[in-house]
Design a protein around this motif. Structure first.
Motif, PDB file in Angstrom:
ATOM      1  N   ARG A 103       0.810  -1.269   0.112  1.00  0.00           N
ATOM      2  CA  ARG A 103       0.026   0.087   0.039  1.00  0.00           C
ATOM      3  C   ARG A 103       0.928   1.206  -0.040  1.00  0.00           C
ATOM      4  O   ARG A 103       1.962   1.156   0.586  1.00  0.00           O
ATOM      5  N   LYS A 108      -2.043   4.091   3.587  1.00  0.00           N
ATOM      6  CA  LYS A 108      -1.856   3.669   5.041  1.00  0.00           C
ATOM      7  C   LYS A 108      -2.482   4.783   5.847  1.00  0.00           C
ATOM      8  O   LYS A 108      -3.038   4.507   6.999  1.00  0.00           O
ATOM      9  N   SER A 113      -4.312   0.529   8.786  1.00  0.00           N
ATOM     10  CA  SER A 113      -4.002  -0.625   8.146  1.00  0.00           C
ATOM     11  C   SER A 113      -4.457  -1.837   9.318  1.00  0.00           C
ATOM     12  O   SER A 113      -3.750  -1.837  10.400  1.00  0.00           O
TER      13      SER A 113
END
Length: 133
Positions: A103, A108, A113
């Motif tokens: 990512r 994030k 996350s």
């Protein structure tokens, strides 16, 4: 050995579940598979039914594989990370198996996350598995 894995339909989720099954067999352990939903929100009925159908197929697979397992489904309004961590703590798990994907830093920051939360907060070992690209 008690192993906990989440149930996701993504490539990362499937890879993590496959590895959790392998680890359970290798270690003659017990597998707990957690399906976390945000109950009470606007979960699409069709999506929920699809997940449930695949969850039932997973049960058939686990029976055929001959491993000790339990499937649990939570609709408590928690994030998947919170549900997985709580299940691992409640079951005194030795290992959590999660799927990870690449990512961006912005992704994030904006979305958070689940994998990061699990890695940082778990009280047991965590095995991170990459999905197929």
């Amino acid at each position: 050995m008690r192993i906990v894995a989440g149930f996701l339909r993504s490539p990362e989720g499937r890879a993590a579940l496959d590895r959790a099954i392998d680890e359970t067999r290798l270690r003659d352990g017990e597998l707990l598979v957690v399906h976390s939903m945000k109950g009470g929100e606007r979960d699409e009925a069709e999506q929920v039914m699809t997940y449930r159908a695949e969850f039932e197929q997973l049960e058939t697979r686990l029976k055929d594989e001959g491993i000790t397992y339990r499937l649990v489904e939570y609709a408590r309004g928690n994030s998947p990370a919170e549900d997985l961590l709580k299940a691992a703590e409640d079951e005194s798990a030795d290992l959590i198996v999660i799927g990870v994907r690449r990512r961006s830093a912005v992704g994030k920051l904006v979305l958070g996350s689940n994998a990061q939360d699990i890695l940082l907060q778990a009280k047991c070992a965590v095995l991170a598995v990459k999905g197929e690209e």
